[in-house]
Design a protein around this motif. Structure first.
Motif, PDB file in Angstrom:
ATOM      1  N   PHE A 736     -12.161 -15.214 -13.133  1.00 15.13           N
ATOM      2  CA  PHE A 736     -12.643 -16.529 -13.428  1.00 15.13           C
ATOM      3  C   PHE A 736     -13.502 -16.945 -12.408  1.00 15.13           C
ATOM      4  N   ARG A 737     -14.837 -17.202 -12.815  1.00 16.20           N
ATOM      5  CA  ARG A 737     -15.553 -17.714 -11.822  1.00 16.20           C
ATOM      6  C   ARG A 737     -16.125 -19.086 -12.112  1.00 16.20           C
ATOM      7  N   ASN A 738     -15.817 -20.146 -11.115  1.00 17.36           N
ATOM      8  CA  ASN A 738     -16.237 -21.466 -11.250  1.00 17.36           C
ATOM      9  C   ASN A 738     -17.514 -21.769 -10.895  1.00 17.36           C
ATOM     10  N   ALA A 739     -18.497 -21.827 -11.969  1.00 16.96           N
ATOM     11  CA  ALA A 739     -20.028 -22.388 -11.658  1.00 16.96           C
ATOM     12  C   ALA A 739     -20.046 -23.733 -11.161  1.00 16.96           C
ATOM     13  N   GLY A 740     -18.907 -24.567 -11.147  1.00 17.30           N
ATOM     14  CA  GLY A 740     -19.041 -25.893 -11.035  1.00 17.30           C
ATOM     15  C   GLY A 740     -19.135 -26.458  -9.595  1.00 17.30           C
ATOM     16  N   THR A 741     -19.469 -27.725  -9.283  1.00 20.07           N
ATOM     17  CA  THR A 741     -19.205 -28.263  -7.912  1.00 20.07           C
ATOM     18  C   THR A 741     -17.877 -28.717  -7.378  1.00 20.07           C
ATOM     19  N   ASP A 742     -16.718 -28.694  -8.423  1.00 20.57           N
ATOM     20  CA  ASP A 742     -15.474 -29.228  -7.905  1.00 20.57           C
ATOM     21  C   ASP A 742     -14.491 -28.000  -8.236  1.00 20.57           C
ATOM     22  N   PRO A 743     -13.470 -27.864  -7.412  1.00 19.77           N
ATOM     23  CA  PRO A 743     -12.415 -26.670  -7.809  1.00 19.77           C
ATOM     24  C   PRO A 743     -11.736 -27.115  -9.265  1.00 19.77           C
ATOM     25  N   VAL A 744     -11.462 -26.136  -9.662  1.00 17.87           N
ATOM     26  CA  VAL A 744     -10.751 -26.168 -11.353  1.00 17.87           C
ATOM     27  C   VAL A 744      -9.405 -25.632 -10.987  1.00 17.87           C
ATOM     28  N   THR A 745      -8.305 -26.423 -11.115  1.00 18.02           N
ATOM     29  CA  THR A 745      -6.798 -25.832 -11.219  1.00 18.02           C
ATOM     30  C   THR A 745      -6.578 -25.471 -12.712  1.00 18.02           C
ATOM     31  N   LEU A 746      -6.032 -24.084 -12.932  1.00 16.37           N
ATOM     32  CA  LEU A 746      -5.675 -23.905 -14.300  1.00 16.37           C
ATOM     33  C   LEU A 746      -4.442 -22.973 -14.115  1.00 16.37           C
ATOM     34  N   ARG A 818       1.106 -18.699 -14.372  1.00  9.01           N
ATOM     35  CA  ARG A 818       0.899 -18.958 -13.006  1.00  9.01           C
ATOM     36  C   ARG A 818      -0.358 -19.974 -13.011  1.00  9.01           C
ATOM     37  N   GLN A 819      -0.212 -21.023 -11.646  1.00 12.71           N
ATOM     38  CA  GLN A 819      -0.980 -21.761 -11.633  1.00 12.71           C
ATOM     39  C   GLN A 819      -1.989 -21.592 -10.351  1.00 12.71           C
ATOM     40  N   VAL A 820      -3.187 -21.466 -10.689  1.00 11.19           N
ATOM     41  CA  VAL A 820      -4.296 -21.047  -9.609  1.00 11.19           C
ATOM     42  C   VAL A 820      -5.057 -22.282  -9.585  1.00 11.19           C
ATOM     43  N   THR A 821      -5.825 -22.236  -8.460  1.00 10.10           N
ATOM     44  CA  THR A 821      -7.311 -23.143  -8.308  1.00 10.10           C
ATOM     45  C   THR A 821      -8.332 -22.243  -7.973  1.00 10.10           C
ATOM     46  N   VAL A 822      -9.223 -22.611  -8.827  1.00 11.51           N
ATOM     47  CA  VAL A 822     -10.599 -21.630  -8.594  1.00 11.51           C
ATOM     48  C   VAL A 822     -11.683 -22.592  -8.069  1.00 11.51           C
ATOM     49  N   PRO A 823     -12.027 -22.234  -6.571  1.00 16.22           N
ATOM     50  CA  PRO A 823     -12.796 -23.125  -5.958  1.00 16.22           C
ATOM     51  C   PRO A 823     -14.081 -23.076  -6.414  1.00 16.22           C
ATOM     52  N   ALA A 824     -14.877 -24.285  -6.189  1.00  7.94           N
ATOM     53  CA  ALA A 824     -16.194 -24.504  -6.663  1.00  7.94           C
ATOM     54  C   ALA A 824     -17.111 -23.222  -5.859  1.00  7.94           C
ATOM     55  N   GLY A 825     -17.866 -22.435  -6.832  1.00  8.11           N
ATOM     56  CA  GLY A 825     -18.546 -21.443  -6.509  1.00  8.11           C
ATOM     57  C   GLY A 825     -17.788 -20.309  -6.288  1.00  8.11           C
ATOM     58  N   GLY A 826     -16.452 -20.244  -6.679  1.00  8.67           N
ATOM     59  CA  GLY A 826     -15.791 -19.259  -6.191  1.00  8.67           C
ATOM     60  C   GLY A 826     -15.121 -18.562  -7.255  1.00  8.67           C
ATOM     61  N   SER A 827     -14.288 -17.680  -7.083  1.00  7.42           N
ATOM     62  CA  SER A 827     -13.643 -16.984  -8.253  1.00  7.42           C
ATOM     63  C   SER A 827     -12.381 -16.635  -7.977  1.00  7.42           C
ATOM     64  N   TYR A 828     -11.437 -16.191  -9.041  1.00  4.48           N
ATOM     65  CA  TYR A 828      -9.981 -15.532  -8.911  1.00  4.48           C
ATOM     66  C   TYR A 828      -9.912 -14.592  -9.718  1.00  4.48           C
ATOM     67  N   VAL A 829      -9.215 -13.428  -9.271  1.00  2.00           N
ATOM     68  CA  VAL A 829      -9.175 -12.199 -10.047  1.00  2.00           C
ATOM     69  C   VAL A 829      -7.672 -12.204 -10.522  1.00  2.00           C
ATOM     70  N   LEU A 830      -7.511 -12.051 -11.882  1.00  2.00           N
ATOM     71  CA  LEU A 830      -5.932 -11.564 -12.453  1.00  2.00           C
ATOM     72  C   LEU A 830      -5.998 -10.288 -12.777  1.00  2.00           C
ATOM     73  N   ALA A 831      -5.197  -9.436 -12.040  1.00  2.00           N
ATOM     74  CA  ALA A 831      -5.429  -7.900 -12.123  1.00  2.00           C
ATOM     75  C   ALA A 831      -3.931  -7.431 -12.642  1.00  2.00           C
ATOM     76  N   ARG A 832      -3.872  -6.653 -13.641  1.00  2.00           N
ATOM     77  CA  ARG A 832      -2.587  -6.230 -14.020  1.00  2.00           C
ATOM     78  C   ARG A 832      -2.838  -5.029 -15.076  1.00  2.00           C
ATOM     79  N   ARG A 833      -1.797  -4.193 -15.312  1.00  2.00           N
ATOM     80  CA  ARG A 833      -1.959  -2.846 -16.041  1.00  2.00           C
ATOM     81  C   ARG A 833      -1.155  -2.992 -17.299  1.00  2.00           C
ATOM     82  N   LEU A 834      -2.066  -3.047 -18.571  1.00  2.00           N
ATOM     83  CA  LEU A 834      -1.363  -2.897 -19.714  1.00  2.00           C
ATOM     84  C   LEU A 834      -0.804  -1.449 -20.103  1.00  2.00           C
ATOM     85  N   THR A 835       0.364  -1.571 -20.609  1.00  2.00           N
ATOM     86  CA  THR A 835       0.808  -0.236 -20.850  1.00  2.00           C
ATOM     87  C   THR A 835       1.719   0.003 -22.087  1.00  2.00           C
TER      88      THR A 835
END
Length: 851
Positions: A736-746, A818-835
């Protein structure tokens, strides 16, 4: 007495609609209704007014038989088109078609109290002989005769009988008049027919007029009338003659609000009125004696059961489920104590070579769950195992000669070994059970049965694709059952074929297949010669699909298609697809054995399909596969529940040796508010615009999707699926990459929707989640995974690299939150294995704990 004065109506579509009724018409097409009206009109010369519903005979003894008809000039009218008052009906019977040899005759009176039906028990007949019969009334000053029917008496008690040929059938849901299975049966050379129930299918209405209407409607079928006219019938009922899954005085549904016993009394009266039953079976209110015995010389004894009128209520809430403690109640019964004692007495006292129990539901145990649980159908004998054990134990203790059980109800064809202990496949075989498919009723549970076959080795044969009946040829040396089927129960001209032939040798319980029958058949094996079960087989011609099925645990399959050149395509998870051309001959027969080669790497491509009847993805979607699993990711298909965000989401997933069981996986979702409520799993929040293959194959195959968070478009979502050769896991990362100028909580996560039989969720620390759909709850996992499973042994799981989430859902679906905050100009990576894994041991979730 003055003659009967009636007007004979035309059987047009308007009158057919009146007969079919509101509830029935809603389920029938105009083509089917018109076909029924046309069929009735076309056969008016065979069954002239007022004998429009034909003639029938039944309950044959060695010296007597019941003759039946109904005086009904207009079966479409509420009163049958009959005037008030009684009517005299003349009957005749003789040993020749010209009514010159051994002729008997008489006159009976009938009136509106019995819907002007006629039951005549003719006695003093020659044993083991064919007889012909007819009825007549005076109509408008002229005597009008019915068609001539044919019937026969049974051999005398103690008489040696060299051969008996009969058929048994059941479950003839109305499909508009044509019954090609009855047409084919009527063309056979039979001594009699046993009908095991569901002669009609009820509507919500429970009045006597409604049940009379239904019986008249079904007898407008010329094929059914022809069978009745050619052979005597022995009939018993199941549930739909009254109400689905009723038990004694316990209704199976709400109906129209009238007291259930009033409905039952009406249904029983109409049943007696419209079938050739003896006076001993005439009902008294809601009670009717239907269980009885028929002896065919020294060759066979038939004990005909009633497993509805006296049964205790289905345990544990009925349905297919894990049995509860109620199942072990020794007082639970399908037959009632009195009928059970009667049956055991008939078996003990029999001196016949063969002892047949003609009854309704499947007697053999069938476990639908390939995993550690046992899931059974509680409406069948599996809901009453103590009663079943008493009967099977009696067969063993009394050494009853050659017991054979004849069953219907489940609209599918089976050959079962009845074991002393179904949980021990090596226990003695005590009897053989032949289960006939339906005349016309569908089998929506066919896929569930196919999936469960590996857990039930006592099922020697199964097919749920086709409708038909079973024809039995019995001699002192062997019992042979021939399974006859038609291609389309709605097509009056549908061809009929033999599905298979099975013999039981006198003195040796257990059936052996002696003829593979007609059809396009084959076996699917791998390069080592091992059978490949759960392979999907598709037969096509000139690019058009003709039929499809899946292989049984021995890798075998059968389909019926018109003669000509065909292409057989076989696909199985973990194997290369195989294609073979074959020519089906004029008899409909051909053989197409196929060898599949295991996949040796990993690959991603369009144009492939994950096998399974629940498959949702199409050829335009992307499949990742290796020798262990296959996953379809939507590149074009839109699911109705995930529209318009289905693209980029997994739609199908299966392990080697299995078929797809999921509906979809909402992977990922992302929204500003915490998802809650019964529809939380359908979060329409991540919409992908691109799906592409990054690495087509080799040691690794990769697919990537690109999209945005709906309503938060400054946040892009890039998900990559990575599958390595030989791996049982698909590595999935969502960035999840935030191209905005404010952090986004999702709130972010994934949701799994399992669509197969026995669906249930699992969360570590909570075990199996069994709460109903309308009651989702929060479950905090003690390990970073969640899963779903069903009865087919496959366990679907999402295993996260990081904890810090809860699970929310119920037995039908489960999601991570899960609740995460993606910083402005930053990213968050959700990693898992589907089996997807196959369950091991008693706990299906162990495979995810160990993954």
């Amino acid at each position: 007495m003055p003659g009967l004065r009636v007007s004979v109506p035309d059987l047009d579509r308007r009158r057919l609609l009146a007969l079919a009724g509101v509830g029935t018409v809603a389920a029938l097409s105009g083509r089917e209704l018109l076909a029924a009206a046309s069929a009735s009109a076309a056969t008016a010369d065979l069954d002239p007014s007022p004998f429009t519903l034909g003639v029938a005979s039944g309950d044959p003894h060695h010296d007597s038989v019941v003759l039946w008809t109904r005086v009904v000039p207009d079966p479409f009218a509420a009163d049958g088109g009959m005037p008030e008052g009684s009517v005299q009906v003349r009957w005749e019977l003789a040993r020749d078609e010209r009514f010159r040899v051994g002729r008997q005759s008489g006159t009976v009176t009938t009136d509106a109290a019995s819907a002007h039906t006629v039951h005549v028990t003719v006695e003093g007949l020659r044993p083991d002989s064919w007889h012909w019969y007819r009825f007549s009334v005076e109509l408008d000053g002229e005597r009008v005769s019915s068609r001539t029917g044919r019937t026969r008496t049974l051999p005398a008690p103690g008489q040696r009988v060299d051969q008996l040929t009969f058929a048994f059938a059941s479950c003839q849901s109305w499909v508009g008049g044509p019954y090609p299975a009855w047409r084919d049966l009527a063309e056979q050379d039979l001594d009699f027919v046993v009908h095991l129930g569901d002669y009609i299918y009820e509507t919500s209405l429970g009045s006597l007029a409604e049940f009379r209407r239904l019986h008249a409607l079904y007898k407008t079928s010329p094929d059914l009338r022809e069978a009745h006219a050619r052979f005597p019938f022995v009939t018993t009922w199941d549930d739909h003659e009254v109400q689905n899954n009723y038990a004694d005085e316990v209704p199976g549904a709400a109906g129209d609000g009238r007291p259930f016993l009033e409905r039952r009394a009406a249904a029983y009266q109409a049943y007696f009125e419209h079938l050739p039953l003896r006076a001993a079976s005439e009902p008294e209110g809601p009670d009717m004696l239907l269980y009885r015995r028929f002896d065919v010389g020294r060759l066979a004894r038939f004990s005909v059961l009633d497993t509805r009128q006296y049964r205790t209520d289905q345990p544990c809430g009925d349905g297919r489920r894990v049995p509860c403690a109620e199942v072990d109640d020794p007082a639970a019964t399908l037959t009632g104590p009195e009928q059970e004692r009667w049956l055991l007495d008939q078996l003990s006292s029999s001196r016949a070579t063969w002892n047949a129990i003609a009854q309704q539901t499947i007697m053999a145990q069938f476990d639908y769950d390939l995993g550690p649980d046992k899931v059974v159908n509680l409406d069948q004998w599996d809901g009453y195992p103590a009663a079943r054990s008493r009967i099977l134990g009696h067969l063993a203790q009394q050494q009853v000669s050659n017991p054979v059980v004849l069953s219907g109800d489940w609209h599918t064809s089976w050959v079962n070994d009845l074991l002393a202990d179904f949980d021990d496949p090596g226990s003695p075989v005590l009897a053989t059970e032949f289960v006939g498919t339906s005349i016309s009723s569908g089998a929506g549970w066919d896929a569930d049965v196919r999936l469960g076959l590996p857990a039930n080795p006592h099922v020697r044969f199964y097919n749920g694709t086709y409708r038909g009946y079973v024809m039995c040829s019995v001699t002192p040396e062997r019992w042979r059952s021939t399974y006859r089927i038609v291609l389309d129960a709605r097509d009056p001209d549908s061809p009929a074929f033999t599905l298979g032939v099975f013999d039981v040798t006198e003195g040796t319980p257990g059936a052996v297949r002696v003829d593979d029958g007609d059809g396009l058949t084959g076996a699917v094996r791998d390069q080592d010669g091992e059978p490949v079960g759960q392979a999907e087989v598709v037969v096509s011609r000139d690019g058009t699909r003709l039929a499809t099925t899946s292989t049984d645990p021995q890798g075998r399959w059968v389909l019926f298609v018109p003669a000509g050149d065909c292409t057989v395509t076989v696909r199985a998870v973990g194997y290369e697809e195989a294609v073979r051309d074959v020519t089906v001959d004029g008899s409909g027969s051909a053989t197409a054995d196929v060898t599949l080669r295991r996949l040796t790497g990993a690959r991603a491509r369009t144009g492939a399909l994950v096998p399974g009847p629940r498959r949702e993805a199409g050829a335009g979607d992307v499949v990742l596969e290796n020798g262990e699993l296959a996953l379809a990711v939507s590149a074009a298909t839109q699911d109705s529940q995930l529209r318009p965000v289905t693209v980029g989401k997994p739609l199908d997933l299966a392990h080697r040796g299995a078929l797809d069981q999921i509906d979809w996986i909402n992977l990922p979702y992302a929204q500003r508010t915490q998802p809650t409520g019964t529809e939380a799993w359908q979060s329409l929040s991540v919409r992908s615009s691109e799906v592409g293959v990054v690495t087509a194959g080799g040691d690794v195959a990769e697919v990537e999707t690109v999209g945005v968070v709906v309503g938060v478009e400054q946040v892009s979502v890039r998900t990559r699926y990575r599958l390595a050769a030989g791996s049982q896991d698909v590595e999935v990362t969502s960035t999840f990459r935030n191209a905005g100028t404010d952090p986004v909580t999702l709130w972010v996560g994934d949701a799994i929707d399992h669509d197969g039989a026995g669906q249930r969720s699992g969360v570590p620390g909570h075990g199996t989640i069994s709460t109903p759909y309308g009651s989702p709850a929060v479950y905090v996992p003690t390990a970073p995974w969640m899963g779903m499973t069903g009865t087919d042994q496959q366990v679907y799981g999402l295993l996260y690299d990081e904890a810090g989430f809860d699970c929310y859902g119920n037995s039908n679906w489960i999601m991570s939150r899960r609740q995460v905050t993606v910083p402005a100009g930053g990213s968050y990576v959700l990693a898992r294995r589907l089996t997807v894994r196959l369950a091991l041991g008693t706990d299906p979730w162990q495979v995810l704990d160990r993954a």
